[in-house]
Design an enzyme around this catalytic site. Structure first.
Site, PDB file in Angstrom:
ATOM      1  N   ASP A  76       0.829  -1.208   0.000  1.00  0.00           N
ATOM      2  CA  ASP A  76       0.000   0.000   0.000  1.00  0.00           C
ATOM      3  C   ASP A  76       0.866   1.263   0.000  1.00  0.00           C
ATOM      4  OD1 ASP A  76      -2.049  -1.791   0.198  1.00  0.00           O
ATOM      5  OD2 ASP A  76      -2.827  -1.073   2.111  1.00  0.00           O
ATOM      6  N   ARG A 110      -0.638  -8.747  -6.351  1.00  0.00           N
ATOM      7  CA  ARG A 110       0.550  -9.574  -6.160  1.00  0.00           C
ATOM      8  C   ARG A 110       0.524 -10.796  -7.081  1.00  0.00           C
ATOM      9  NH1 ARG A 110       2.962  -8.335  -0.873  1.00  0.00           N
ATOM     10  NH2 ARG A 110       1.947  -6.404  -0.237  1.00  0.00           N
ATOM     11  N   LYS A 161       5.586 -10.439   3.088  1.00  0.00           N
ATOM     12  CA  LYS A 161       4.170 -10.728   2.864  1.00  0.00           C
ATOM     13  C   LYS A 161       3.981 -11.454   1.535  1.00  0.00           C
ATOM     14  CE  LYS A 161      -0.357  -8.429   2.784  1.00  0.00           C
ATOM     15  NZ  LYS A 161      -1.041  -7.136   2.973  1.00  0.00           N
ATOM     16  N   ASP A 174       2.192  -2.459  -4.485  1.00  0.00           N
ATOM     17  CA  ASP A 174       1.155  -3.331  -5.032  1.00  0.00           C
ATOM     18  C   ASP A 174      -0.086  -2.560  -5.475  1.00  0.00           C
ATOM     19  OD1 ASP A 174       0.521  -2.691  -2.402  1.00  0.00           O
ATOM     20  OD2 ASP A 174      -0.116  -4.708  -1.837  1.00  0.00           O
ATOM     21  N   ARG A 178      -6.399   2.932  -2.609  1.00  0.00           N
ATOM     22  CA  ARG A 178      -6.570   1.475  -2.749  1.00  0.00           C
ATOM     23  C   ARG A 178      -8.036   1.098  -2.956  1.00  0.00           C
ATOM     24  NH1 ARG A 178      -5.268  -1.647   2.559  1.00  0.00           N
ATOM     25  NH2 ARG A 178      -7.389  -0.954   2.990  1.00  0.00           N
TER      26      ARG A 178
END
Length: 510
Positions: A35, A77, A131, A281, A290
């Site tokens: 983010d 991703r 992550k 991302d 987002r």
């Protein structure tokens, strides 16, 4: 894709080696923010200190028009690691419609040929630290993996000392093989929904205060909310400024972590053989960011540092590029061809992105990039498609008669709660929109970003822009057909693949 290495590739694949053109192997380090946005000196934010990103930018080609193909974590991703858009009918090609978490369990299809899978088959040592948030394991296999699947995401994604040591361990385990290392920071993702004790952005995690633990390699930087740069799409209120100040602190932790990662490669003597890519991302977790296909939701920082292309270091590229370009770029760097295969039936999977290596030689005339959004959380069905072409941006809101959904993580954020409270109390919001505009959108939104960089004046109904609207609509629909988008006939038609025409009218008053 370069063709010079194809013969060598065929010769060496039987022994599991990567075809290279020199005595020293090529490597790739892919660094991903979670983010993240343009909060760095490299992108002219003078309010924040990011010396390591700034130094990397001086050794990189800096992209000004880089975009994610989808504004949501797991789908983005998955697209990044497969080169396949999230909306394809063959998965919607990669299968990752929404977040890979909890009971809803969005997954890529089992037969998808991902980047780590292809690299591993070619003898590249693959690793992921941080992550992951994609699955299943068989589609995304890494030789070396320390993620939320086998540990705490805070430790592998925010503890930069732990990340440093894991990078060192990865480099020690690779032997003499070329490597692909994917370091996916959890910073600067919001924290309030899962670990509120550490602050809205986990800005207190590891800062040495009582109960927060201590990250030895991190020197926390705190910011006065009065000093932050408030983006045009964020309300200019005390609550939002405090939110941004917390975000800055976690970006600073990531920046220091990036410095540690690069130092590990330098110390191992491999940095000068390594293509380094930094990006994010999706957009930042603020209004219009987002989960949106507006510019704040899809525009990404992107730094590409090639030791073989120093003439482009420190330069800025205006080329329109996508995270879908990263898989073909990395395959090109290793001279690995993309396989011919199908997931369902006879439709051959095609990469829609292109290698960025030619951009490291000379500036291309690339002016178009596409995006799609279908889900974030499973309850957030709001399919959208978009195309950026030159200075124009077209968004198609397929569910335009529904209110735009708000995700749980953003809902509880100080910024959004303050926006809700101010709206219900009839107070000024300090925002460039109001909630009614944000929730209820036109079916078609057309913006001229040269004249209207904040995307506030919808030109779709303006007769002076009819030709532009039709051109972009044609481009968008063509891309949807080429990528087997199951929403290509929506919202006023239904897709019937065995009939002609394939888009059958619904007569649903749209």
């Amino acid at each position: 894709m370069r063709s010079s290495g194809q013969g060598c590739w065929v010769l060496l694949i039987s022994v599991g080696l990567c075809c290279v053109h020199r005595a020293r192997p090529r490597n790739v380090l892919l660094i991903l923010a979670d983010d993240g946005g343009f909060e760095s000196g490299a992108y002219n934010n003078s309010a924040i200190s990011t010396p390591h990103l700034d130094a990397l930018a001086r050794r990189s080609l800096v992209f000004r028009n880089a975009f994610t193909s989808v504004s949501s974590c797991s789908p983005s991703r998955a697209s990044l690691l497969t080169g396949l858009p999230q909306h394809l009918c063959l998965q919607h090609q990669n299968g990752m419609y929404g977040l890979h978490q909890d009971v809803h369990h969005f997954n890529s299809f089992d037969r998808v040929q991902s980047l780590p899978l292809l690299l591993g088959r070619a003898g590249i040592h693959t690793g992921i630290i941080g992550k992951k948030h994609v699955g299943p394991e068989m589609v995304y296999p890494f030789d070396f993996a320390y993620t939320e699947e086998n540990g705490s995401v805070l430790q592998v994604g925010r503890n930069i000392t732990r990340i440093k040591l894991l990078v060192r361990k990865f480099l020690q385990t690779r032997g003499d093989r070329p490597f692909f290392l994917y370091v996916a920071f959890h910073d600067p993702h919001r924290c309030g929904h899962s670990q509120p004790q550490y602050g809205a952005f986990c800005e207190k995690f590891g800062n040495g205060e009582s109960g927060m633990g201590r990250i030895p390699d991190w020197t926390p930087q705190t910011y006065n909310p009065k000093d932050v740069q408030v983006p045009y799409f964020v309300p200019d209120t005390p609550a939002a400024r405090a939110d941004l100040a917390a975000q800055y602190t976690t970006i600073g932790r990531m920046d220091q972590g990036i410095g540690l990662v690069l130092q590990e490669l330098r110390g191992a003597g491999v940095l000068n053989d390594t293509l380094v890519i930094f990006t994010s991302d999706n957009g930042i977790p603020f209004p219009s960011g987002r989960t949106n296909l507006y510019w704040p939701g899809t525009a990404e920082p992107m730094l590409v540092s090639s030791p073989e292309h120093p003439k482009r270091w420190g330069q800025v590229s205006e080329a329109y590029v996508s995270l879908l370009d990263l898989t073909p770029t990395i395959l090109d760097w290793f001279s690995i061809p993309y396989p011919s295969y199908a997931i369902f039936g006879t439709k051959t999977v095609q990469l829609t992105g292109r290698s960025l290596l030619p951009v490291l030689e000379a500036e291309p005339l690339w002016t178009t990039v596409f995006g799609s959004q279908s889900y974030h959380e499973v309850t957030m069905s709001y399919p959208m498609r978009s195309v950026h072409h030159q200075n124009f941006h077209l968004v198609h809101n397929l569910h335009f008669k529904m209110p735009f959904p708000i995700d749980q993580d953003f809902y509880i954020s100080p910024t959004f709660q303050d926006l809700l409270n101010r709206t219900t109390a009839g107070q000024p919001t300090g925002w460039y929109k109001d909630l009614h505009q944000y929730y209820y959108r036109e079916r078609w939104e057309l913006y001229d970003r040269n004249q209207d960089p904040h995307e506030t004046h919808n030109l779709a109904a303006d007769p002076r822009y009819t030709q532009v609207l039709e051109l972009l609509q044609t481009q968008l629909v063509k891309w949807q057909w080429e990528t087997h988008d199951p929403w290509v006939c929506a919202p006023d038609g239904v897709l019937e693949e065995k009939l002609a025409p394939q888009c059958r009218p619904l007569h649903n008053e749209l």
